[in-house]
Scaffold this motif. Structure first.
Motif, PDB file in Angstrom:
ATOM      1  N   GLY A  39       0.776  -1.231   0.000  1.00  0.00           N
ATOM      2  CA  GLY A  39       0.000   0.000   0.000  1.00  0.00           C
ATOM      3  C   GLY A  39       0.804   1.275   0.000  1.00  0.00           C
ATOM      4  O   GLY A  39       0.318   2.315  -0.436  1.00  0.00           O
ATOM      5  N   THR A  40       2.060   1.216   0.455  1.00  0.00           N
ATOM      6  CA  THR A  40       2.852   2.438   0.614  1.00  0.00           C
ATOM      7  C   THR A  40       4.184   2.389  -0.128  1.00  0.00           C
ATOM      8  O   THR A  40       4.510   3.302  -0.894  1.00  0.00           O
ATOM      9  CB  THR A  40       3.117   2.711   2.112  1.00  0.00           C
ATOM     10  OG1 THR A  40       1.878   2.810   2.802  1.00  0.00           O
ATOM     11  CG2 THR A  40       3.896   4.013   2.287  1.00  0.00           C
ATOM     12  N   VAL A  41       4.965   1.343   0.102  1.00  0.00           N
ATOM     13  CA  VAL A  41       6.319   1.292  -0.454  1.00  0.00           C
ATOM     14  C   VAL A  41       6.301   1.061  -1.960  1.00  0.00           C
ATOM     15  O   VAL A  41       6.917   1.812  -2.730  1.00  0.00           O
ATOM     16  CB  VAL A  41       7.151   0.196   0.250  1.00  0.00           C
ATOM     17  CG1 VAL A  41       8.527   0.080  -0.400  1.00  0.00           C
ATOM     18  CG2 VAL A  41       7.290   0.500   1.735  1.00  0.00           C
ATOM     19  N   PHE A  42       5.625   0.022  -2.411  1.00  0.00           N
ATOM     20  CA  PHE A  42       5.635  -0.326  -3.830  1.00  0.00           C
ATOM     21  C   PHE A  42       5.016   0.739  -4.734  1.00  0.00           C
ATOM     22  O   PHE A  42       5.579   1.054  -5.791  1.00  0.00           O
ATOM     23  CB  PHE A  42       4.934  -1.659  -4.059  1.00  0.00           C
ATOM     24  CG  PHE A  42       5.653  -2.841  -3.464  1.00  0.00           C
ATOM     25  CD1 PHE A  42       7.016  -2.802  -3.210  1.00  0.00           C
ATOM     26  CD2 PHE A  42       4.971  -4.006  -3.144  1.00  0.00           C
ATOM     27  CE1 PHE A  42       7.684  -3.879  -2.659  1.00  0.00           C
ATOM     28  CE2 PHE A  42       5.628  -5.094  -2.590  1.00  0.00           C
ATOM     29  CZ  PHE A  42       6.983  -5.033  -2.350  1.00  0.00           C
ATOM     30  N   PRO A  43       3.856   1.341  -4.359  1.00  0.00           N
ATOM     31  CA  PRO A  43       3.247   2.331  -5.261  1.00  0.00           C
ATOM     32  C   PRO A  43       4.149   3.508  -5.591  1.00  0.00           C
ATOM     33  O   PRO A  43       4.152   3.992  -6.733  1.00  0.00           O
ATOM     34  CB  PRO A  43       2.004   2.782  -4.472  1.00  0.00           C
ATOM     35  CG  PRO A  43       1.647   1.604  -3.638  1.00  0.00           C
ATOM     36  CD  PRO A  43       2.971   1.023  -3.219  1.00  0.00           C
ATOM     37  N   LYS A  44       4.922   3.984  -4.615  1.00  0.00           N
ATOM     38  CA  LYS A  44       5.760   5.154  -4.901  1.00  0.00           C
ATOM     39  C   LYS A  44       7.013   4.795  -5.686  1.00  0.00           C
ATOM     40  O   LYS A  44       7.742   5.678  -6.139  1.00  0.00           O
ATOM     41  CB  LYS A  44       6.134   5.877  -3.608  1.00  0.00           C
ATOM     42  CG  LYS A  44       6.934   5.082  -2.609  1.00  0.00           C
ATOM     43  CD  LYS A  44       7.119   5.897  -1.331  1.00  0.00           C
ATOM     44  CE  LYS A  44       7.862   5.122  -0.268  1.00  0.00           C
ATOM     45  NZ  LYS A  44       7.953   5.876   1.001  1.00  0.00           N
ATOM     46  N   MET A  45       7.266   3.490  -5.866  1.00  0.00           N
ATOM     47  CA  MET A  45       8.434   3.062  -6.629  1.00  0.00           C
ATOM     48  C   MET A  45       8.083   2.679  -8.063  1.00  0.00           C
ATOM     49  O   MET A  45       8.979   2.558  -8.901  1.00  0.00           O
ATOM     50  CB  MET A  45       9.099   1.868  -5.935  1.00  0.00           C
ATOM     51  CG  MET A  45       9.676   2.173  -4.571  1.00  0.00           C
ATOM     52  SD  MET A  45      10.494   0.724  -3.853  1.00  0.00           S
ATOM     53  CE  MET A  45      11.875   0.528  -4.980  1.00  0.00           C
ATOM     54  N   GLY A  46       6.806   2.473  -8.340  1.00  0.00           N
ATOM     55  CA  GLY A  46       6.390   2.110  -9.686  1.00  0.00           C
ATOM     56  C   GLY A  46       6.899   0.749 -10.135  1.00  0.00           C
ATOM     57  O   GLY A  46       7.228   0.553 -11.305  1.00  0.00           O
ATOM     58  N   LEU A  47       6.978  -0.198  -9.201  1.00  0.00           N
ATOM     59  CA  LEU A  47       7.479  -1.531  -9.534  1.00  0.00           C
ATOM     60  C   LEU A  47       6.430  -2.334 -10.293  1.00  0.00           C
ATOM     61  O   LEU A  47       5.234  -2.201 -10.048  1.00  0.00           O
ATOM     62  CB  LEU A  47       7.851  -2.283  -8.250  1.00  0.00           C
ATOM     63  CG  LEU A  47       8.971  -1.669  -7.411  1.00  0.00           C
ATOM     64  CD1 LEU A  47       9.109  -2.417  -6.092  1.00  0.00           C
ATOM     65  CD2 LEU A  47      10.282  -1.696  -8.187  1.00  0.00           C
TER      66      LEU A  47
END
Length: 270
Positions: A229-237
């Motif tokens: 919910g937080t880490v992956f979305p801001k990285m665009g993985l």
């Protein structure tokens, strides 16, 4: 003197530090002071808890004062330069500060490795805050994977020492999941800059695998939710990468997580 007199030296250390940390004390002097404290910690672990409670806040304050608020914790300023003499002098100054930074991490590593992590965790909040910030910066951004490894090993001992407090302290829970799990173990790696073929990088990734497992054990399912919910979305993985990494963290052996992160680095380096 330390080796000759043994534990008898301990009672003189606070006063000796006041003398050694005089107003004219420079970065090189500070490195030598830290080396002496490291020697004491290695030699007299069982006698040092009370002493380190007094000494560590002083050393941390002096180290951060010497490095300065604008210090680049990545080690990039320490790279050698050619030609420009003035620039070369600045790099030499940065190199000395880089050595002090490494000595700082060595001090923290020796402290927690000597079963004195409780001393670190009981430090005044302001002191603990700057220590954690320095460790996060080193573990997530330093150009030397061996330095990253040292930092994450200290963080691992501290996370383990927090134990059940993590599940009851929302601020601490967020810090562990976001700053250590997200910034150090995922974003810091996937932003690049590490050579996946380097043995030191592989050793660091092994520690990352262990840290992700520890965070999963301490934070439970909430950590996986935070990643998604937080880490992956801001990285665009890519979605498939996210799913696979979460599965590895949830069920796999830390070595498998290490291999997965190494493979991800290999793809980034092509």
């Amino acid at each position: 003197m330390v080796e000759t007199l043994g534990p008898q030296t301990l009672k003189y250390i606070p006063n000796a530090l006041e003398v050694l940390l005089h107003p004219g004390c420079d970065v090189a002097d500070m490195i030598e002071v830290v080396a002496v404290v490291n020697q004491l910690t290695n030699g007299f672990t069982n006698s040092l808890e009370e002493l380190m409670e007094r000494v560590l806040p002083v050393l941390v304050a002096e180290i951060h004062s010497k490095l300065g608020e604008s210090w680049d914790w990545s080690g990039a300023l320490c790279l050698p330069t050619k030609g420009d003499v003035q620039k070369g002098a600045l790099v030499e100054e940065s190199r000395e500060k880089g050595d002090l930074q490494k000595a700082y991490y060595s001090l923290l590593h020796v402290t927690v490795s000597s079963k004195l992590d409780g001393v670190v965790l009981k430090l005044p909040e302001a002191t603990l805050k700057v220590i954690l910030s320095a460790l996060i910066e080193g573990a997530s951004s330093h150009m030397d994977p061996a330095v990253r490894k040292s930092c994450i090993q200290v963080l691992l001992e501290l996370v383990d020492g927090w134990a059940d407090r993590i599940s009851t302290d929302q601020g601490l829970l967020w810090f562990v999941m976001e700053r250590i799990g997200g910034d150090v173990c995922i974003q810091g790696i996937l932003r690049g800059g590490l050579d996946p073929k380097d043995a030191a990088t592989v050793a660091f990734l092994t520690e990352v695998g262990g840290m992700l497992k520890l965070i999963r054990d301490k934070c439970g399912y909430e950590f996986l939710v935070h990643l998604n919910g937080t880490v992956f979305p801001k990285m665009g993985l890519p979605p498939e990468f996210q799913t696979e990494l979460v599965n590895r963290i949830q069920v796999a052996d830390p070595k498998e997580t290490k291999n997965f992160m190494k493979a991800a680095l290999m793809r980034l380096s092509r």
